[in-house]
Design an enzyme around this catalytic site. Structure first.
Site, PDB file in Angstrom:
ATOM      1  N   ILE A   8       0.840  -1.192   0.000  1.00 27.28           N
ATOM      2  CA  ILE A   8       0.000   0.000   0.000  1.00 27.28           C
ATOM      3  C   ILE A   8       0.876   1.244   0.000  1.00 27.28           C
ATOM      4  O   ILE A   8       1.690   1.444   0.905  1.00 27.28           O
ATOM      5  CB  ILE A   8      -0.925   0.031   1.226  1.00 27.28           C
ATOM      6  CG1 ILE A   8      -1.819  -1.210   1.240  1.00 27.28           C
ATOM      7  CG2 ILE A   8      -1.762   1.304   1.245  1.00 27.28           C
ATOM      8  CD1 ILE A   8      -2.553  -1.413   2.547  1.00 27.28           C
ATOM      9  N   ALA A  49       9.365  -2.090  -4.540  1.00 26.51           N
ATOM     10  CA  ALA A  49       9.057  -0.720  -4.968  1.00 26.51           C
ATOM     11  C   ALA A  49       8.590   0.124  -3.787  1.00 26.51           C
ATOM     12  O   ALA A  49       8.958   1.304  -3.670  1.00 26.51           O
ATOM     13  CB  ALA A  49       7.998  -0.740  -6.073  1.00 26.51           C
ATOM     14  N   LYS A  50       7.790  -0.462  -2.898  1.00 24.13           N
ATOM     15  CA  LYS A  50       7.306   0.276  -1.726  1.00 24.13           C
ATOM     16  C   LYS A  50       8.468   0.656  -0.803  1.00 24.13           C
ATOM     17  O   LYS A  50       8.573   1.797  -0.341  1.00 24.13           O
ATOM     18  CB  LYS A  50       6.288  -0.582  -0.961  1.00 24.13           C
ATOM     19  CG  LYS A  50       5.908  -0.102   0.447  1.00 24.13           C
ATOM     20  CD  LYS A  50       5.088   1.179   0.431  1.00 24.13           C
ATOM     21  CE  LYS A  50       4.702   1.651   1.831  1.00 24.13           C
ATOM     22  NZ  LYS A  50       3.729   0.781   2.505  1.00 24.13           N
ATOM     23  N   VAL A  51       9.357  -0.300  -0.538  1.00 17.99           N
ATOM     24  CA  VAL A  51      10.484  -0.027   0.349  1.00 17.99           C
ATOM     25  C   VAL A  51      11.400   1.042  -0.269  1.00 17.99           C
ATOM     26  O   VAL A  51      11.883   1.942   0.429  1.00 17.99           O
ATOM     27  CB  VAL A  51      11.257  -1.326   0.649  1.00 17.99           C
ATOM     28  CG1 VAL A  51      12.549  -1.026   1.402  1.00 17.99           C
ATOM     29  CG2 VAL A  51      10.386  -2.275   1.475  1.00 17.99           C
TER      30      VAL A  51
END
Length: 298
Positions: free
Chosen positions: A118, A167-169
């Protein structure tokens, strides 16, 4: 779809996510807090999961948990009870290695896993403007689309299993690093009588400090392996030295900006002094970890 969706984790984000899912599906929920379970029942009619066997009625299981260890423990408990066509949707913030390990936990039972990190705050999830960063098999993502759409319409598929989590990290790493740089910049501005609203306008200009390194130097020069012309790396190092001096004379502690200066020193030492300063990206290629794919032949 009338089958229930199971949601594990009713923290601040998980609660709102479960509420959004409940608008489209009957929803079963689990949390260690009896108060959160009661609140979910009152707010959107969710039924509490009494035991792991309850998930046998659900094709889709959504995880929104505070730590990879929590996801790991939940999956190990659920494994014997999952349907052979079950799809677990991991929305927790974890690393790609965690995601691949979680998928391994499910091997042998037929259940599959996708990652759907998210990208949003709680208010964005509430407003329906959150983005899901997806990783995993496209057919599984397509099968899970009704649940994913219930969570957030905005979705981006980044590739193989774990790519969405990565990608979130990475996004968060950039945001958190930029926050340090912005705090340092604000402190230097305050110490040197620069009006803060005008500084914000300057840095947020699409042609200036925050945007151009990404949208021009990385997106065009680095991806195109084009370092001719432009602002020489040697000049960028000089500007970095000026920033160090300004901060020192102003009594402003630097951390991120000071650390970044070392990269410009390394770039000059590597022989890139006369190339556009985006050439610092070549250092990572020299180290065997390129910052961009090799350009396609024209």
């Amino acid at each position: 779809m009338t089958e229930p969706v199971a949601v594990y984790g009713l923290g601040n984000m998980g609660f709102v996510q479960a509420e959004r899912i409940a608008r489209a599906f009957p929803t079963l929920v689990f949390d260690l807090s009896p108060e959160r379970l009661a609140a979910a029942a009152t707010a959107f009619g969710a039924k509490a999961i009494k035991s792991a066997a309850d998930v046998a009625q659900c094709r889709f299981v959504v995880l929104c948990l505070p730590h990879p260890d929590a996801s790991r423990a939940v999956l190990r408990e659920l494994r014997p009870h999952l349907r052979s066509d079950a799809i677990v949707i991991e929305t927790s913030t974890v690393n790609p290695d965690d995601v691949r390990e979680f998928a391994g936990v499910l091997e042998g039972v037929g259940a599959e896993l996708i990652d759907a990190s998210i990208l949003a705050g709680v208010s964005q999830m509430e407003a329906g403007t959150a983005t899901l960063l997806l990783g995993g098999d496209e057919a599984l993502i397509a099968a899970a689309r009704p649940v994913l759409d219930a969570i957030a319409i905005r979705q981006k598929h980044f590739g193989a299993l774990g790519a969405g989590a990565a990608a979130k990290v990475i996004n968060n790493a950039v945001a958190h690093a930029v926050m340090v740089v912005v705090a340092e910049a604000g402190s230097m501005a305050m110490a040197n009588d620069v009006e803060i609203d005008k500084l914000i306008g300057l840095l947020s200009d699409p042609e200036m400090g925050l945007h151009r390194p990404l949208t021009f130097r990385y997106a065009k020069r680095v991806l195109g392996d084009d370092y001719e012309g432009g602002m020489p790396l040697l000049a960028a190092r000089k500007d970095s030295e000026l920033a160090q001096t300004l901060a020192y004379r102003s009594g402003v502690p630097l951390f991120a900006i000071q650390a970044c200066h070392s990269v410009y020193e390394l770039g000059v030492a590597a022989g890139y002094a006369d190339e556009d300063y985006a050439a610092i990206a070549k250092l990572w290629r020299d180290w065997g970890k390129p910052a961009a794919p090799s350009p396609k032949p024209s």
